[in-house]
Scaffold this motif. Structure first.
Motif, PDB file in Angstrom:
ATOM      1  N   LEU A  11      -3.745   5.495   9.790  1.00  0.00           N
ATOM      2  CA  LEU A  11      -3.387   6.349   8.659  1.00  0.00           C
ATOM      3  C   LEU A  11      -3.005   5.517   7.445  1.00  0.00           C
ATOM      4  O   LEU A  11      -3.397   5.817   6.316  1.00  0.00           O
ATOM      5  CB  LEU A  11      -2.223   7.261   9.047  1.00  0.00           C
ATOM      6  CG  LEU A  11      -2.575   8.532   9.824  1.00  0.00           C
ATOM      7  CD1 LEU A  11      -1.301   9.226  10.285  1.00  0.00           C
ATOM      8  CD2 LEU A  11      -3.407   9.474   8.959  1.00  0.00           C
ATOM      9  N   LEU A  12      -2.237   4.451   7.656  1.00  0.00           N
ATOM     10  CA  LEU A  12      -1.808   3.615   6.542  1.00  0.00           C
ATOM     11  C   LEU A  12      -2.998   2.955   5.877  1.00  0.00           C
ATOM     12  O   LEU A  12      -3.084   2.899   4.645  1.00  0.00           O
ATOM     13  CB  LEU A  12      -0.809   2.559   7.028  1.00  0.00           C
ATOM     14  CG  LEU A  12      -0.245   1.621   5.958  1.00  0.00           C
ATOM     15  CD1 LEU A  12       0.399   2.418   4.832  1.00  0.00           C
ATOM     16  CD2 LEU A  12       0.749   0.660   6.574  1.00  0.00           C
ATOM     17  N   ALA A  55       4.535   9.774  -1.365  1.00  0.00           N
ATOM     18  CA  ALA A  55       5.364  10.296  -0.278  1.00  0.00           C
ATOM     19  C   ALA A  55       4.651  10.153   1.065  1.00  0.00           C
ATOM     20  O   ALA A  55       5.256   9.769   2.076  1.00  0.00           O
ATOM     21  CB  ALA A  55       5.717  11.756  -0.551  1.00  0.00           C
ATOM     22  N   LEU A  56       3.353  10.435   1.092  1.00  0.00           N
ATOM     23  CA  LEU A  56       2.577  10.295   2.317  1.00  0.00           C
ATOM     24  C   LEU A  56       2.540   8.837   2.763  1.00  0.00           C
ATOM     25  O   LEU A  56       2.767   8.522   3.942  1.00  0.00           O
ATOM     26  CB  LEU A  56       1.154  10.821   2.093  1.00  0.00           C
ATOM     27  CG  LEU A  56       0.163  10.607   3.236  1.00  0.00           C
ATOM     28  CD1 LEU A  56       0.617  11.334   4.492  1.00  0.00           C
ATOM     29  CD2 LEU A  56      -1.244  11.077   2.827  1.00  0.00           C
ATOM     30  N   LEU A  57       2.260   7.951   1.806  1.00  0.00           N
ATOM     31  CA  LEU A  57       2.163   6.537   2.132  1.00  0.00           C
ATOM     32  C   LEU A  57       3.496   5.978   2.612  1.00  0.00           C
ATOM     33  O   LEU A  57       3.554   5.224   3.582  1.00  0.00           O
ATOM     34  CB  LEU A  57       1.665   5.767   0.907  1.00  0.00           C
ATOM     35  CG  LEU A  57       1.406   4.262   1.077  1.00  0.00           C
ATOM     36  CD1 LEU A  57       0.470   4.002   2.246  1.00  0.00           C
ATOM     37  CD2 LEU A  57       0.847   3.673  -0.206  1.00  0.00           C
ATOM     38  N   ARG A  58       4.574   6.360   1.951  1.00  0.00           N
ATOM     39  CA  ARG A  58       5.897   5.883   2.371  1.00  0.00           C
ATOM     40  C   ARG A  58       6.247   6.416   3.763  1.00  0.00           C
ATOM     41  O   ARG A  58       6.805   5.701   4.585  1.00  0.00           O
ATOM     42  CB  ARG A  58       6.962   6.325   1.362  1.00  0.00           C
ATOM     43  CG  ARG A  58       6.964   5.562   0.070  1.00  0.00           C
ATOM     44  CD  ARG A  58       7.449   4.119   0.241  1.00  0.00           C
ATOM     45  NE  ARG A  58       8.868   4.046   0.513  1.00  0.00           N
ATOM     46  CZ  ARG A  58       9.387   3.463   1.579  1.00  0.00           C
ATOM     47  NH1 ARG A  58       8.603   2.933   2.505  1.00  0.00           N
ATOM     48  NH2 ARG A  58      10.690   3.406   1.751  1.00  0.00           N
ATOM     49  N   GLY A  59       5.906   7.682   4.006  1.00  0.00           N
ATOM     50  CA  GLY A  59       6.206   8.251   5.315  1.00  0.00           C
ATOM     51  C   GLY A  59       5.474   7.547   6.431  1.00  0.00           C
ATOM     52  O   GLY A  59       6.056   7.214   7.472  1.00  0.00           O
ATOM     53  N   ASP A 401       9.704   0.750  -5.488  1.00  0.00           N
ATOM     54  CA  ASP A 401       9.399   2.090  -5.006  1.00  0.00           C
ATOM     55  C   ASP A 401       7.898   2.358  -4.974  1.00  0.00           C
ATOM     56  O   ASP A 401       7.470   3.461  -4.670  1.00  0.00           O
ATOM     57  CB  ASP A 401      10.120   3.164  -5.829  1.00  0.00           C
ATOM     58  CG  ASP A 401       9.814   3.092  -7.315  1.00  0.00           C
ATOM     59  OD1 ASP A 401       8.683   2.717  -7.672  1.00  0.00           O
ATOM     60  OD2 ASP A 401      10.699   3.419  -8.120  1.00  0.00           O
ATOM     61  N   ASN A 402       7.103   1.336  -5.280  1.00  0.00           N
ATOM     62  CA  ASN A 402       5.650   1.446  -5.155  1.00  0.00           C
ATOM     63  C   ASN A 402       5.287   1.172  -3.699  1.00  0.00           C
ATOM     64  O   ASN A 402       5.413   0.036  -3.224  1.00  0.00           O
ATOM     65  CB  ASN A 402       4.967   0.445  -6.077  1.00  0.00           C
ATOM     66  CG  ASN A 402       3.458   0.558  -6.053  1.00  0.00           C
ATOM     67  OD1 ASN A 402       2.860   0.994  -5.075  1.00  0.00           O
ATOM     68  ND2 ASN A 402       2.817   0.149  -7.129  1.00  0.00           N
ATOM     69  N   PRO A 403       4.849   2.172  -2.955  1.00  0.00           N
ATOM     70  CA  PRO A 403       4.613   1.976  -1.510  1.00  0.00           C
ATOM     71  C   PRO A 403       3.471   1.028  -1.206  1.00  0.00           C
ATOM     72  O   PRO A 403       3.390   0.507  -0.089  1.00  0.00           O
ATOM     73  CB  PRO A 403       4.313   3.393  -1.014  1.00  0.00           C
ATOM     74  CG  PRO A 403       3.834   4.134  -2.213  1.00  0.00           C
ATOM     75  CD  PRO A 403       4.573   3.553  -3.376  1.00  0.00           C
ATOM     76  N   ILE A 404       2.581   0.791  -2.156  1.00  0.00           N
ATOM     77  CA  ILE A 404       1.511  -0.179  -1.925  1.00  0.00           C
ATOM     78  C   ILE A 404       2.108  -1.577  -1.815  1.00  0.00           C
ATOM     79  O   ILE A 404       1.762  -2.364  -0.925  1.00  0.00           O
ATOM     80  CB  ILE A 404       0.459  -0.101  -3.043  1.00  0.00           C
ATOM     81  CG1 ILE A 404      -0.191   1.280  -3.048  1.00  0.00           C
ATOM     82  CG2 ILE A 404      -0.595  -1.194  -2.875  1.00  0.00           C
ATOM     83  CD1 ILE A 404      -1.150   1.508  -4.204  1.00  0.00           C
ATOM     84  N   HIS A 405       3.031  -1.912  -2.710  1.00  0.00           N
ATOM     85  CA  HIS A 405       3.721  -3.200  -2.639  1.00  0.00           C
ATOM     86  C   HIS A 405       4.545  -3.314  -1.366  1.00  0.00           C
ATOM     87  O   HIS A 405       4.561  -4.360  -0.705  1.00  0.00           O
ATOM     88  CB  HIS A 405       4.626  -3.376  -3.858  1.00  0.00           C
ATOM     89  CG  HIS A 405       3.926  -3.805  -5.096  1.00  0.00           C
ATOM     90  ND1 HIS A 405       3.985  -5.083  -5.594  1.00  0.00           N
ATOM     91  CD2 HIS A 405       3.115  -3.131  -5.944  1.00  0.00           C
ATOM     92  CE1 HIS A 405       3.263  -5.177  -6.696  1.00  0.00           C
ATOM     93  NE2 HIS A 405       2.719  -4.003  -6.934  1.00  0.00           N
TER      94      HIS A 405
END
Length: 537
Positions: A11-12, A55-59, A401-405
């Motif tokens: 998923l990630l 939000a999806l990526l962080r989760g 807070d950038n989930p890609i980083h």
């Protein structure tokens, strides 16, 4: 349990792939959402979609295993291999004299970089995220150049500038660690490493890897508790050679120092710089520090800077150090050259006045670089700088807070220095510095790619932004209180793009937003710089 972790890994990878592929812009393209997205409703749609994606990526990322268990809590962070410089800035001394030295080396020395194991950085695309860009041909050289400067009173400052896409603070600290004993013996009080951000050099950051296989592999290694040696990382041989060559170049610079006179001058390069993003604010000059040794037989050293992205051959398999290499070729008979990247968040090369339709891409790169070299050589009006060197740096924490980083760091792709906060929150540990030469010229030591309006003023108003907010900070040039201020960008860290908080738009419309740590990285930087200036002045 292992099955659920594998599902999280897949998923990630999917979400990361989707998020990167949504970006329509590149460092060389021009897109102004205030023009292309005229409807306020549409901008809200983009913002809402981004929040949902993040939000999806962080989760998913929170559920996946990672390396964050190795990161210390913020309250337990201990600074290492950091050079704060001077506690207070000094005034002119009657006994002070400028001393400058130069050193260099090849990052390709002794390496067969066309054997398929060396990947180029600086380009994204779904195909490249599976295959990477292995080096097929080498057009020129990927080098490190260094200079050392002192006024004979307060110690020596050393700078190394690498032909590279990016370098995290973790790698800078490794270089400093190898240089530490020499620095202590030779009175070095400041050690700084920056890159020119070439998009066709061997990857030194991790984002030029086969990113999807790398993420999947690394996630599964963590999930199955396999040996860390199986993680996909940067080319070890190349990085070790890079550390060694950089340390050697810095030592050469210090060893070759000699007394002389230092001058500052500029050349107007506005015809050769293209700004793709509002507000259209930038330094139109190529800035030159010219050191003339007392020994008339010795070669001069020129330290030059301008804010211009190096994006030639961004999707080809040819290694090139881009136009800075050809600036050096143009001026090398006159001086040793250290070219430094400036504040260049959305600035790129305008080759309309140097290139012709019949030129190949590499011929265009050379023509552009040589033209900038000619501009540098044409500088006549100069100011002699009094022998006063002041330099200081401070560490600071910036929210991520950038989930890609976050995902890239947690999976071992970025070797950034990160600390943990409660509730799966993280902060980057980075640093900002300030150097003053002659009491008149200020130099911002910027850990990433800076929006020039933070330095010079001219940020957008609330009415011009998607956020509907103002930017309520003074320009850094005004805060420093110097007559003129320039920027040495991507210095001592790659914290990504840094822009005023209110100018954040959406990663669905902008290249820069994909590589921003957070909405607040601009204010975090400015607050750290303001505290630094207050402490030293």
């Amino acid at each position: 349990m292992h099955t659920s972790r594998k599902i999280c890994a897949l998923l990630l990878v999917f979400v990361l792939t989707f998020s990167v592929c949504t970006v329509p812009a590149s460092a060389a393209s021009k897109l102004d959402p205030t023009e292309s997205v005229s409807s306020l409703i549409l901008s809200k749609v983009y913002t809402g979609l981004e929040k949902m994606l993040f939000a999806l990526l962080r989760g998913v990322d929170v559920l996946c295993p990672g390396e964050d268990s190795k990161w210390v809590k913020k309250e337990n962070y201990v600074s290492e291999n950091f050079y704060p410089g001077e506690e207070r800035f000094a005034q002119q001394s009657d006994t002070a004299r400028w001393s400058v030295g130069y050193g260099e080396g090849s990052l390709l020395d002794g390496l067969d970089v066309t054997n398929g194991e060396y990947l180029l950085a600086g380009s994204l695309g779904l195909d490249l995220m599976f295959s990477g860009r292995p080096v097929r041909t080498v057009a020129d050289d990927q080098r490190v150049r260094a200079f050392a400067v002192s006024d004979g009173e307060s110690g020596t400052a050393v700078f190394a500038v690498l032909d590279a896409f990016g370098l995290t603070r973790g790698d800078v600290q490794k270089i400093r660690a190898q240089f530490a004993d020499y620095a202590q013996k030779h009175g070095v009080i400041s050690v700084n490493v920056s890159v020119l951000h070439q998009h066709a050099c061997i990857d030194t950051l991790g984002l030029g890897l086969k990113i999807i296989p790398a993420l999947l592999n690394n996630l599964l290694v963590h999930a199955l508790h396999l040996n860390d040696s199986r993680l996909i990382r940067l080319n070890v041989d190349f990085m070790e050679n890079l550390y060694r060559q950089t340390v050697d170049a810095m030592q050469e610079a210090v060893d070759s120092m000699q007394t002389g006179t230092l001058y500052y001058g500029t050349a107007d390069a506005s015809d050769y710089i293209y700004d793709k993003r509002t507000p259209y604010v930038y330094d139109h000059n190529i800035n030159r520090l010219r050191f003339v040794p007392d020994d008339p037989s010795a070669k001069e050293t020129w330290i030059c800077s301008a804010g211009i992205h190096c994006v030639a051959l961004a999707r080809e398999n040819t290694l090139t150090a881009d136009f800075p290499y050809y600036i050096e070729q143009e001026v090398k008979d006159s001086a040793n050259l250290v070219y430094v990247q400036g504040a260049q968040l959305a600035l790129t090369a305008d080759k309309s006045k140097t290139n012709t339709p019949d030129m190949t891409a590499m011929e265009g790169v050379e023509a552009y670089g040589r033209r900038l070299g000619q501009l540098i050589k044409s500088i006549e009006k100069e100011e002699e700088l009094e022998p006063v060197l002041n330099i200081a740096s401070t560490e600071f924490f910036a929210d991520v807070d950038n989930p890609i980083h976050i995902a890239a760091a947690r999976q071992g792709i970025l070797s950034s220095t990160v600390v943990r906060l409660p509730w799966h929150r993280y902060q980057l540990v980075t640093e900002v510095g300030y150097m003053e030469l002659g009491g008149a010229l200020g130099v911002l030591l910027m850990p990433g790619e800076l929006a020039p309006e933070i330095l010079y003023g001219g940020a957008q108003t609330a009415q011009e932004t998607w956020t509907g907010e103002d930017w309520n900070y003074a320009p850094l040039e005004q805060t420093a209180g110097c007559e003129k201020m320039i920027c040495f960008g991507l210095c001592n860290d790659q914290m990504g793009y840094t822009q005023p908080d209110n100018e954040y738009r959406s990663m669905f419309t902008e290249n820069e937003e994909v590589n921003i740590l957070s909405h607040t990285s601009g204010s975090a930087l400015v607050q750290a710089f303001e505290a630094l200036i207050a402490a030293v002045k």
